[in-house]
Write a protein that holds these residues in place. Sequence first.
Motif, mmCIF file in Angstrom:
data_model
loop_
_atom_site.group_PDB
_atom_site.id
_atom_site.type_symbol
_atom_site.label_atom_id
_atom_site.label_comp_id
_atom_site.label_asym_id
_atom_site.label_seq_id
_atom_site.Cartn_x
_atom_site.Cartn_y
_atom_site.Cartn_z
ATOM 1 N N ASN A 41 0.937 -1.324 -0.127
ATOM 2 C CA ASN A 41 -0.007 -0.094 0.109
ATOM 3 C C ASN A 41 0.895 1.231 -0.058
ATOM 4 O O ASN A 41 0.638 2.252 -0.639
ATOM 5 C CB ASN A 41 -0.747 0.022 1.208
ATOM 6 N N THR A 42 1.860 1.168 1.071
ATOM 7 C CA THR A 42 2.703 2.527 0.968
ATOM 8 C C THR A 42 3.573 2.876 -0.295
ATOM 9 O O THR A 42 3.562 3.968 -0.679
ATOM 10 C CB THR A 42 3.598 2.478 2.266
ATOM 11 N N THR A 43 3.959 1.521 -0.909
ATOM 12 C CA THR A 43 4.849 1.925 -2.126
ATOM 13 C C THR A 43 3.811 2.379 -3.172
ATOM 14 O O THR A 43 4.518 3.050 -3.973
ATOM 15 C CB THR A 43 5.227 0.231 -2.432
ATOM 16 N N THR A 104 17.735 -13.002 -3.124
ATOM 17 C CA THR A 104 18.381 -11.496 -3.632
ATOM 18 C C THR A 104 17.065 -10.431 -3.825
ATOM 19 O O THR A 104 17.031 -9.413 -3.389
ATOM 20 C CB THR A 104 19.248 -11.661 -4.827
ATOM 21 N N LEU A 105 16.390 -11.411 -4.533
ATOM 22 C CA LEU A 105 14.877 -10.654 -4.856
ATOM 23 C C LEU A 105 14.437 -10.004 -3.551
ATOM 24 O O LEU A 105 14.040 -8.872 -3.430
ATOM 25 C CB LEU A 105 14.010 -11.158 -5.869
ATOM 26 N N SER A 106 13.687 -10.811 -2.575
ATOM 27 C CA SER A 106 13.275 -10.386 -1.529
ATOM 28 C C SER A 106 13.847 -9.752 -0.509
ATOM 29 O O SER A 106 13.412 -8.755 0.120
ATOM 30 C CB SER A 106 12.442 -11.794 -0.946
ATOM 31 N N GLY A 107 14.992 -10.049 -0.409
ATOM 32 C CA GLY A 107 15.964 -9.205 0.461
ATOM 33 C C GLY A 107 16.097 -7.713 0.262
ATOM 34 O O GLY A 107 15.998 -6.956 0.930
ATOM 35 N N PHE A 108 16.244 -7.405 -1.206
ATOM 36 C CA PHE A 108 16.399 -6.036 -1.563
ATOM 37 C C PHE A 108 14.924 -5.337 -1.847
ATOM 38 O O PHE A 108 14.997 -4.141 -2.600
ATOM 39 C CB PHE A 108 17.405 -5.894 -2.465
ATOM 40 N N SER A 109 13.922 -6.261 -1.816
ATOM 41 C CA SER A 109 12.692 -5.553 -2.214
ATOM 42 C C SER A 109 12.281 -4.304 -1.700
ATOM 43 O O SER A 109 11.661 -3.169 -2.122
ATOM 44 C CB SER A 109 11.657 -6.621 -2.084
ATOM 45 N N ARG A 110 12.448 -4.334 -0.293
ATOM 46 C CA ARG A 110 12.072 -3.156 0.595
ATOM 47 C C ARG A 110 13.200 -1.886 0.344
ATOM 48 O O ARG A 110 12.667 -0.776 0.050
ATOM 49 C CB ARG A 110 12.220 -3.225 2.047
ATOM 50 N N MET A 111 14.364 -2.174 -0.135
ATOM 51 C CA MET A 111 15.116 -1.094 -0.401
ATOM 52 C C MET A 111 14.880 -0.516 -1.803
ATOM 53 O O MET A 111 14.957 0.615 -2.232
ATOM 54 C CB MET A 111 16.842 -1.723 -0.647
ATOM 55 N N LYS A 113 12.076 -0.673 -2.984
ATOM 56 C CA LYS A 113 10.519 -0.106 -3.170
ATOM 57 C C LYS A 113 9.742 -0.894 -4.350
ATOM 58 O O LYS A 113 8.905 -0.152 -4.722
ATOM 59 C CB LYS A 113 10.383 1.313 -3.173
ATOM 60 N N SER A 114 9.925 -2.218 -4.241
ATOM 61 C CA SER A 114 9.192 -2.800 -5.222
ATOM 62 C C SER A 114 8.498 -4.078 -4.761
ATOM 63 O O SER A 114 9.271 -5.092 -4.264
ATOM 64 C CB SER A 114 10.251 -3.290 -6.147
ATOM 65 N N PHE A 115 7.267 -4.114 -4.501
ATOM 66 C CA PHE A 115 6.543 -5.425 -4.112
ATOM 67 C C PHE A 115 6.478 -6.437 -5.252
ATOM 68 O O PHE A 115 6.069 -7.448 -5.003
ATOM 69 C CB PHE A 115 5.150 -5.102 -3.546
ATOM 70 N N GLU A 116 6.731 -6.042 -6.495
ATOM 71 C CA GLU A 116 6.696 -7.034 -7.629
ATOM 72 C C GLU A 116 7.963 -7.858 -7.481
ATOM 73 O O GLU A 116 7.916 -9.100 -7.692
ATOM 74 C CB GLU A 116 6.918 -6.400 -8.825
ATOM 75 N N MET A 117 8.941 -7.555 -6.830
ATOM 76 C CA MET A 117 10.261 -8.516 -6.328
ATOM 77 C C MET A 117 9.885 -9.495 -5.493
ATOM 78 O O MET A 117 10.252 -10.739 -5.682
ATOM 79 C CB MET A 117 11.252 -7.463 -5.983
ATOM 80 N N ILE A 118 9.090 -9.117 -4.806
ATOM 81 C CA ILE A 118 8.701 -10.065 -3.774
ATOM 82 C C ILE A 118 7.749 -11.395 -4.429
ATOM 83 O O ILE A 118 8.018 -12.726 -4.141
ATOM 84 C CB ILE A 118 7.740 -9.628 -2.521
ATOM 85 N N MET A 119 6.788 -10.947 -5.494
ATOM 86 C CA MET A 119 5.955 -11.909 -6.308
ATOM 87 C C MET A 119 7.190 -12.861 -7.103
ATOM 88 O O MET A 119 6.741 -14.000 -6.949
ATOM 89 C CB MET A 119 5.121 -11.158 -7.172
ATOM 90 N N LEU A 120 8.107 -12.116 -7.609
ATOM 91 C CA LEU A 120 9.061 -12.924 -8.506
ATOM 92 C C LEU A 120 9.818 -13.903 -7.646
ATOM 93 O O LEU A 120 9.948 -14.966 -7.937
ATOM 94 C CB LEU A 120 9.934 -11.864 -9.296
#
Length: 490
Positions: A41-43, A104-111, A113-120
């Motif tokens: 939501n915040t992203t 790598t994707l999920s670890g850097f997702s917050r940095m 600012k991409s929730f698509e990286m979590i899905m991937l």
Amino acid sequence: QLQNKILILTICAAGIGGTFQYGYNISIINAPASYIQTFMNTTWLERTGVPLESNVILLLWSFTVSAYPLGGLTGAVVAGPMAIMLGRKMSLLLNNVFVIIAATLSGFSRMAKSFEMIMLSRFFTGVNAGVSMNIQPMYLAESAPKKLRGAVALTSASFTALGLVLGQVVGLRELLGGEERWPFLLASNVVPALIQLTALPWFPESPRYLLIDRGDKESCISALQKLRGTSDLSAELEEMLAEQAAVKGQRAKNPWELFQNPALRWQLASIVVLSSAMQLCGNDSMYFYAAYVFQEAGIPRDKIPYVVIGTGSCELITSVTCNMIIDYAGRRPLLLGGYIFMAGWAIVFMVALSQQTQISWMPYLSMACIFAYILSFGIGPAGVTGVLPTEVFDQMSRPAAYMICGSLLWFNLFLVGTAFPFIVKSLAHFCYIPFLVVCVCTALYVWFFLPETKGKTFLEISEEFKKRNFKTKTHAGFYKGPEEIKTTTL
């Protein structure tokens, strides 16, 4: 004794980066669910200046969750060709690349600012689990001596349960489940991958694969000596050579060729029924219900995660128990007992849910049902289902059989995950009726049609099924039931 150690260490090295990851990744996503939804939501708000509606957040979250079984399905499909071309051990090692990408994707997702990286990242995690769920039991069952084959292949289920429990523990607020630490929680699956990458290269490839697929007798003997020591290998080698002769001139089969082959009719029917039932029996949905039932039983909300760890531990305890008894009790009694007990507990659970508000002690009965259901699942279906494709198919059909098994497993996991909330909505307290039907039907199938495979060589099992597949042509009568089944315990 040293050889037993080598076999145990091979099991651990294969398991930690194998089915352990499946259980671990299923449970780590539960703890940070609300934080990830807030992050989405915040992203979105930062990007567009407009907050997301709650139903859109829910939709994005369900995409994130269903990316895992979708990846699993992809992994199950590529696992067959990988096992044939690269070998069992090399496939398991290469499989860790997917987890490293995911972490790598999920670890850097917050940095980023991409929730698509979590899905991937969930998709890649799924691919890893899909490959290991197929190749690990194949690798271990082919490496184990005949008398321990069931127990060794069953360790895959124990590692899944261990992953589940550890995922629940690591996801506690005090560890990595807090709001600040969730990217680390999602990326923590890189640790088992690194352990496997350092440990597994030291252990031998599957001797059966080396001899029958590669035709490399020297490497096969050296792998057997590592796994069995100096004990007499002639009988085991003779049995492998007999199987090699039986499949001489054949190439590894594709999944659709199994469906076209009348000689594999009952083997295929058995794995289709049992792989589907494993997800459609409602065991995973019990975890969905656990938090609600515990809350109703008066357990404080902040203590519920600790009680949920108890449910995971239940599955771990029973799969370890099942490991110890499978080669004594046999496959059929464990499957039959598991599904019959689950059917019984499903009925009690539905009655308890419907009386939850009327009778004060009913929530405690519901709690007992959840534990009993998971215990019944762990003692039979959880482990035995993964062992059967190795036992009932020959070396050339085995990778294709695991592809079919794995695809069904993941497709049904996706189906149940998607449909269960709607089943609960429409059937309310009687939401377990579909699962009850599945348990009863599976128990009937096992009783009438599944032969015992305990203590038999792969060739003996093939012969037993051959009689069954071509029986209808020789006798007009239909299969008369379990008195036909003869065990040849050695």
